[in-house]
Write a protein that holds these residues in place. Structure first.
Motif, PDB file in Angstrom:
ATOM      1  N   GLY A  50      -4.810   0.956   0.865  1.00  0.00           N
ATOM      2  CA  GLY A  50      -4.335   0.329   2.088  1.00  0.00           C
ATOM      3  C   GLY A  50      -3.873   1.380   3.076  1.00  0.00           C
ATOM      4  O   GLY A  50      -3.982   2.587   2.827  1.00  0.00           O
ATOM      5  N   PRO A  51      -3.345   0.980   4.225  1.00  0.00           N
ATOM      6  CA  PRO A  51      -2.882   1.951   5.232  1.00  0.00           C
ATOM      7  C   PRO A  51      -1.746   2.813   4.692  1.00  0.00           C
ATOM      8  O   PRO A  51      -0.857   2.329   3.989  1.00  0.00           O
ATOM      9  CB  PRO A  51      -2.397   1.067   6.385  1.00  0.00           C
ATOM     10  N   THR A  52      -1.795   4.086   5.015  1.00  0.00           N
ATOM     11  CA  THR A  52      -0.729   5.011   4.632  1.00  0.00           C
ATOM     12  C   THR A  52      -0.007   5.490   5.884  1.00  0.00           C
ATOM     13  O   THR A  52      -0.621   5.682   6.938  1.00  0.00           O
ATOM     14  CB  THR A  52      -1.282   6.210   3.859  1.00  0.00           C
ATOM     15  N   LEU A  53       1.308   5.679   5.745  1.00  0.00           N
ATOM     16  CA  LEU A  53       2.134   6.076   6.889  1.00  0.00           C
ATOM     17  C   LEU A  53       3.122   7.149   6.441  1.00  0.00           C
ATOM     18  O   LEU A  53       4.123   6.840   5.785  1.00  0.00           O
ATOM     19  CB  LEU A  53       2.893   4.875   7.451  1.00  0.00           C
ATOM     20  N   PRO A  54       2.857   8.423   6.755  1.00  0.00           N
ATOM     21  CA  PRO A  54       3.866   9.449   6.491  1.00  0.00           C
ATOM     22  C   PRO A  54       4.926   9.426   7.589  1.00  0.00           C
ATOM     23  O   PRO A  54       4.610   9.454   8.776  1.00  0.00           O
ATOM     24  CB  PRO A  54       3.045  10.749   6.516  1.00  0.00           C
TER      25      PRO A  54
ATOM     26  N   LEU B 112       0.882   6.872  -8.727  1.00  0.00           N
ATOM     27  CA  LEU B 112      -0.022   5.765  -8.437  1.00  0.00           C
ATOM     28  C   LEU B 112      -0.073   5.543  -6.932  1.00  0.00           C
ATOM     29  O   LEU B 112       0.974   5.420  -6.281  1.00  0.00           O
ATOM     30  CB  LEU B 112       0.461   4.485  -9.124  1.00  0.00           C
ATOM     31  N   ARG B 113      -1.298   5.477  -6.410  1.00  0.00           N
ATOM     32  CA  ARG B 113      -1.478   5.121  -4.999  1.00  0.00           C
ATOM     33  C   ARG B 113      -2.246   3.816  -4.912  1.00  0.00           C
ATOM     34  O   ARG B 113      -3.355   3.698  -5.444  1.00  0.00           O
ATOM     35  CB  ARG B 113      -2.210   6.214  -4.231  1.00  0.00           C
TER      36      ARG B 113
ATOM     37  N   PRO C 266       0.823  -1.209   0.000  1.00  0.00           N
ATOM     38  CA  PRO C 266       0.000   0.000   0.000  1.00  0.00           C
ATOM     39  C   PRO C 266       0.857   1.259   0.000  1.00  0.00           C
ATOM     40  O   PRO C 266       2.000   1.263   0.468  1.00  0.00           O
ATOM     41  CB  PRO C 266      -0.813  -0.114   1.292  1.00  0.00           C
ATOM     42  N   GLY C 267       0.286   2.326  -0.529  1.00  0.00           N
ATOM     43  CA  GLY C 267       0.986   3.601  -0.542  1.00  0.00           C
ATOM     44  C   GLY C 267       1.282   4.076  -1.946  1.00  0.00           C
ATOM     45  O   GLY C 267       0.691   3.610  -2.930  1.00  0.00           O
ATOM     46  N   ASP C 268       2.216   5.027  -2.045  1.00  0.00           N
ATOM     47  CA  ASP C 268       2.537   5.675  -3.322  1.00  0.00           C
ATOM     48  C   ASP C 268       3.615   4.900  -4.068  1.00  0.00           C
ATOM     49  O   ASP C 268       4.608   4.459  -3.478  1.00  0.00           O
ATOM     50  CB  ASP C 268       3.004   7.107  -3.079  1.00  0.00           C
ATOM     51  N   HIS C 269       3.412   4.805  -5.378  1.00  0.00           N
ATOM     52  CA  HIS C 269       4.384   4.173  -6.279  1.00  0.00           C
ATOM     53  C   HIS C 269       4.575   5.108  -7.464  1.00  0.00           C
ATOM     54  O   HIS C 269       3.918   4.976  -8.494  1.00  0.00           O
ATOM     55  CB  HIS C 269       3.888   2.801  -6.739  1.00  0.00           C
ATOM     56  N   PRO C 270       5.485   6.083  -7.360  1.00  0.00           N
ATOM     57  CA  PRO C 270       5.676   7.047  -8.443  1.00  0.00           C
ATOM     58  C   PRO C 270       6.479   6.453  -9.589  1.00  0.00           C
ATOM     59  O   PRO C 270       7.303   5.553  -9.408  1.00  0.00           O
ATOM     60  CB  PRO C 270       6.430   8.188  -7.765  1.00  0.00           C
ATOM     61  N   GLY C 271       6.237   6.983 -10.784  1.00  0.00           N
ATOM     62  CA  GLY C 271       6.957   6.516 -11.962  1.00  0.00           C
ATOM     63  C   GLY C 271       6.714   7.462 -13.124  1.00  0.00           C
ATOM     64  O   GLY C 271       6.383   8.641 -12.935  1.00  0.00           O
ATOM     65  N   ALA C 272       6.850   6.939 -14.347  1.00  0.00           N
ATOM     66  CA  ALA C 272       6.655   7.762 -15.542  1.00  0.00           C
ATOM     67  C   ALA C 272       6.471   6.856 -16.750  1.00  0.00           C
ATOM     68  O   ALA C 272       6.927   5.704 -16.751  1.00  0.00           O
ATOM     69  CB  ALA C 272       7.840   8.699 -15.758  1.00  0.00           C
ATOM     70  N   VAL C 273       5.808   7.396 -17.768  1.00  0.00           N
ATOM     71  CA  VAL C 273       5.771   6.785 -19.091  1.00  0.00           C
ATOM     72  C   VAL C 273       6.719   7.599 -19.952  1.00  0.00           C
ATOM     73  O   VAL C 273       6.529   8.810 -20.141  1.00  0.00           O
ATOM     74  CB  VAL C 273       4.350   6.776 -19.671  1.00  0.00           C
TER      75      VAL C 273
ATOM     76  N   GLY D  18       8.394   6.383   5.289  1.00  0.00           N
ATOM     77  CA  GLY D  18       7.002   5.967   5.185  1.00  0.00           C
ATOM     78  C   GLY D  18       6.682   5.404   3.813  1.00  0.00           C
ATOM     79  O   GLY D  18       7.570   5.011   3.052  1.00  0.00           O
ATOM     80  N   ASN D  19       5.395   5.380   3.467  1.00  0.00           N
ATOM     81  CA  ASN D  19       4.975   4.802   2.189  1.00  0.00           C
ATOM     82  C   ASN D  19       4.191   5.787   1.319  1.00  0.00           C
ATOM     83  O   ASN D  19       3.506   5.371   0.391  1.00  0.00           O
ATOM     84  CB  ASN D  19       4.155   3.524   2.408  1.00  0.00           C
ATOM     85  N   VAL D  20       4.295   7.085   1.631  1.00  0.00           N
ATOM     86  CA  VAL D  20       3.639   8.103   0.814  1.00  0.00           C
ATOM     87  C   VAL D  20       4.641   9.196   0.465  1.00  0.00           C
ATOM     88  O   VAL D  20       5.612   9.437   1.204  1.00  0.00           O
ATOM     89  CB  VAL D  20       2.417   8.718   1.535  1.00  0.00           C
ATOM     90  N   THR D  21       4.414   9.859  -0.647  1.00  0.00           N
ATOM     91  CA  THR D  21       5.272  10.960  -1.073  1.00  0.00           C
ATOM     92  C   THR D  21       5.047  12.167  -0.168  1.00  0.00           C
ATOM     93  O   THR D  21       3.912  12.521   0.151  1.00  0.00           O
ATOM     94  CB  THR D  21       4.973  11.333  -2.532  1.00  0.00           C
ATOM     95  N   LEU D  22       6.145  12.820   0.228  1.00  0.00           N
ATOM     96  CA  LEU D  22       6.074  13.940   1.158  1.00  0.00           C
ATOM     97  C   LEU D  22       6.705  15.186   0.555  1.00  0.00           C
ATOM     98  O   LEU D  22       7.642  15.098  -0.247  1.00  0.00           O
ATOM     99  CB  LEU D  22       6.787  13.590   2.462  1.00  0.00           C
ATOM    100  N   ALA D  23       6.180  16.337   0.974  1.00  0.00           N
ATOM    101  CA  ALA D  23       6.783  17.630   0.641  1.00  0.00           C
ATOM    102  C   ALA D  23       7.402  18.165   1.929  1.00  0.00           C
ATOM    103  O   ALA D  23       6.748  18.876   2.704  1.00  0.00           O
ATOM    104  CB  ALA D  23       5.735  18.591   0.099  1.00  0.00           C
ATOM    105  N   PRO D  24       8.658  17.828   2.207  1.00  0.00           N
ATOM    106  CA  PRO D  24       9.223  18.127   3.522  1.00  0.00           C
ATOM    107  C   PRO D  24       9.557  19.604   3.706  1.00  0.00           C
ATOM    108  O   PRO D  24       9.843  20.333   2.746  1.00  0.00           O
ATOM    109  CB  PRO D  24      10.488  17.267   3.564  1.00  0.00           C
TER     110      PRO D  24
END
Length: 338
Positions: free
Chosen positions: A171-175, A167-168, A132-139, A209-215
């Protein structure tokens, strides 16, 4: 004689930024972007899926030049560059674990006529055991041409443009953020007051964590007795820190103290997470310290020498030992004869 070429595998890759424009990725010669939906134009792909679900979408490749261009189309995983934390994607030959492994364009090779646009469908199958969580990528649309360089060993460069995929998986997300390996190094003038003093603060920022963050990162420095020497937000921080990624960053502190002792603290925060880490520092004019130590050592040596000389002069004289004499043997007198 043919000039040897070394293919520059880290492609010159332009990726769509989170902006309001429909053409999210453009290098002036071609652009790659999601096909607009009936609701609104999209600068990048924003997808949501459950484990085991299959999604379909379409990507557009637009040729802005006056001649046909041939591209390799592929999906790739995204990561943060170690140099500055920028958004980058894997090359075609690298191992993929997320979007790069799950997404498949209907065509892997496409030729786009001059000043035309070609639309290619793609399928994204999320595995049943996807985390679960964010899975970034590109075409990515990779130009098949290799631009030659110059010199005896020319670098062959391939250019690519990619439309980002966010892509998200449900499921549970954890920042979660962490700040690690904080170091402080000083750069001071040899003579205090004759030049500027700076400090370089280096640290590792990690998305645990499992999500993209803007720190957001705040730097504070305190000297002796808790005096505040520095308190500011850092500007050179990744706009997006992807899950599982870490970047090594540095910050220059101009006007750092030349004689002080204290601590620096870095506090990283994002919605739902906050963590701090720090390190101590000791600012000393080392040339002056060395001169003082050398003068102290020389003074100590002279004092010890003078003390020994004075002790020798003041010591009482020892009496001379008596001379040793050899006892004389008595002479025998001649005996009287009768």
């Amino acid at each position: 004689m043919r000039t040897p070429y070394a293919l520059l595998l880290s492609l010159l890759l332009l990726l769509g930024l989170p902006s309001g424009t429909a053409h999210g990725a453009d290098n002036g010669s071609w652009s790659v972007y999601p096909v607009a939906s009936e609701v609104a134009a999209r600068p990048y792909f924003t997808l949501t899926a459950e484990p085991g679900q299959t999604l379909t979408d379409r990507v557009a490749v637009q040729n802005k030049t006056g001649r046909p261009l041939t591209f390799r189309l592929y999906a790739a995983d995204a990561y943060n560059t170690t140099r500055d934390g920028g958004f980058a994607v894997r090359t075609l030959r690298e191992h993929m674990r997320g979007v790069g492994a799950w997404a498949r364009p209907a065509k892997t090779r496409v030729t786009v006529p001059a000043h035309r646009t070609v639309t290619v469908p793609f399928t994204l199958r999320v595995p049943d055991d996807a985390v679960p969580g964010d899975h970034p990528g590109a075409v990515v649309a990779l130009d098949e041409r290799i631009a030659p360089g110059s010199g005896k060993l020319a670098l062959g460069v391939q250019r690519a443009v990619g439309a980002r995929v966010y892509l998200r998986v449900g499921g549970p997300t954890l920042p979660a953020l962490s700040v690690e390996h904080v170091r402080v190094s000083h750069h001071q003038p040899l003579v205090p007051g004759l030049g500027d003093s700076t400090a370089t603060i280096s640290y590792t920022l990690r998305n645990t964590g499992n999500v993209t963050l803007a720190p957001r990162v705040e730097l504070t420095a305190r000297g002796l007795f808790g005096r505040t020497l520095l308190d500011r937000d850092l500007a050179r921080v990744p706009a997006e820190l992807l899950p599982g990624q870490r970047v090594r960053l540095t910050e220059t502190w101009r006007g750092a103290p030349q004689f002080d002792r204290g601590d620096v603290t870095l506090t990283a925060s994002a919605p739902g997470t906050r963590q701090s880490a720090g390190a101590g520092f000791l600012a000393l004019p080392w040339l002056m310290v060395a001169l003082v130590l050398a003068a102290g050592a020389l003074t100590g040596a002279l004092l010890v020498r003078a003390r020994r000389a004075r002790a020798r002069r003041c010591a009482p004289a020892r009496p001379s030992p008596p001379e040793r004499t050899t006892p004389s043997r008595p002479r025998s007198s001649p005996s009287a004869r009768p």
